[in-house]
Design a protein around this motif. Structure first.
Motif, PDB file in Angstrom:
ATOM      1  N   SER A  32       0.823  -1.206   0.000  1.00 37.98           N
ATOM      2  CA  SER A  32       0.000   0.000   0.000  1.00 37.98           C
ATOM      3  C   SER A  32       0.859   1.258   0.000  1.00 37.98           C
ATOM      4  O   SER A  32       0.580   2.213  -0.724  1.00 37.98           O
ATOM      5  CB  SER A  32      -0.926  -0.009   1.218  1.00 37.98           C
ATOM      6  OG  SER A  32      -1.684   1.163   1.268  1.00 37.98           O
ATOM      7  N   GLN A  33       1.918   1.252   0.777  1.00 39.96           N
ATOM      8  CA  GLN A  33       2.808   2.408   0.831  1.00 39.96           C
ATOM      9  C   GLN A  33       3.497   2.630  -0.517  1.00 39.96           C
ATOM     10  O   GLN A  33       3.589   3.763  -0.992  1.00 39.96           O
ATOM     11  CB  GLN A  33       3.855   2.205   1.922  1.00 39.96           C
ATOM     12  CG  GLN A  33       4.782   3.392   2.087  1.00 39.96           C
ATOM     13  CD  GLN A  33       5.810   3.145   3.194  1.00 39.96           C
ATOM     14  OE1 GLN A  33       5.886   2.044   3.751  1.00 39.96           O
ATOM     15  NE2 GLN A  33       6.587   4.158   3.481  1.00 39.96           N
ATOM     16  N   ASN A  71       1.038   4.130  -2.963  1.00 36.58           N
ATOM     17  CA  ASN A  71       0.849   5.561  -2.719  1.00 36.58           C
ATOM     18  C   ASN A  71       2.010   6.365  -3.282  1.00 36.58           C
ATOM     19  O   ASN A  71       1.808   7.426  -3.876  1.00 36.58           O
ATOM     20  CB  ASN A  71       0.699   5.832  -1.221  1.00 36.58           C
ATOM     21  CG  ASN A  71      -0.626   5.393  -0.679  1.00 36.58           C
ATOM     22  OD1 ASN A  71      -1.593   5.223  -1.414  1.00 36.58           O
ATOM     23  ND2 ASN A  71      -0.692   5.186   0.624  1.00 36.58           N
ATOM     24  N   GLU A  72       3.229   5.881  -3.098  1.00 37.98           N
ATOM     25  CA  GLU A  72       4.397   6.577  -3.640  1.00 37.98           C
ATOM     26  C   GLU A  72       4.346   6.634  -5.164  1.00 37.98           C
ATOM     27  O   GLU A  72       4.679   7.654  -5.762  1.00 37.98           O
ATOM     28  CB  GLU A  72       5.682   5.896  -3.185  1.00 37.98           C
ATOM     29  CG  GLU A  72       5.981   6.080  -1.714  1.00 37.98           C
ATOM     30  CD  GLU A  72       7.228   5.330  -1.272  1.00 37.98           C
ATOM     31  OE1 GLU A  72       8.024   4.900  -2.136  1.00 37.98           O
ATOM     32  OE2 GLU A  72       7.401   5.184  -0.054  1.00 37.98           O
ATOM     33  N   GLU A 120       1.622   6.601  -7.047  1.00 32.71           N
ATOM     34  CA  GLU A 120       0.588   7.561  -7.423  1.00 32.71           C
ATOM     35  C   GLU A 120       1.096   8.996  -7.285  1.00 32.71           C
ATOM     36  O   GLU A 120       0.833   9.843  -8.141  1.00 32.71           O
ATOM     37  CB  GLU A 120      -0.661   7.351  -6.564  1.00 32.71           C
ATOM     38  CG  GLU A 120      -1.416   6.084  -6.895  1.00 32.71           C
ATOM     39  CD  GLU A 120      -2.568   5.821  -5.927  1.00 32.71           C
ATOM     40  OE1 GLU A 120      -2.812   6.659  -5.028  1.00 32.71           O
ATOM     41  OE2 GLU A 120      -3.213   4.771  -6.075  1.00 32.71           O
TER      42      GLU A 120
END
Length: 85
Positions: A32-33, A36-37, A39
């Motif tokens: 997930s992290q 996010n990076e 995106e």
């Protein structure tokens, strides 16, 4: 003795299941992290591409040449064309 071995195997199995669930949760958070990076970097890249398009447009180049470099467009009677012959 038979029940002790069975209880030990059952406890070992439960421990393995719990350890696997913890690792799956940890991996899910890491994924997930990273998503996010990605995106954020894609949005930044899109912004920079738009900025490049804006800054390389003829209006911006002309305005920059006039304001920063003191250049002005040539008047038609000031233009001389030389032949390559």
């Amino acid at each position: 003795m038979k029940y002790f071995v069975l209880l030990f195997i059952l406890c070992l199995f439960g421990f393995m299941v719990a350890a696997m669930r913890i690792e799956i949760n940890r991996s899910g958070r890491a994924i997930s992290q990273v998503q996010n990076e990605v995106e954020i970097k894609e949005a930044r890249n899109q912004y920079l591409e738009l900025e490049i398009a804006r800054l390389s447009g003829p209006q911006h180049v002309t305005a920059y040449a006039q304001e920063k470099l003191g250049l002005v467009p040539a008047k038609p009677h000031e233009i001389i064309i030389l032949d390559d012959k």
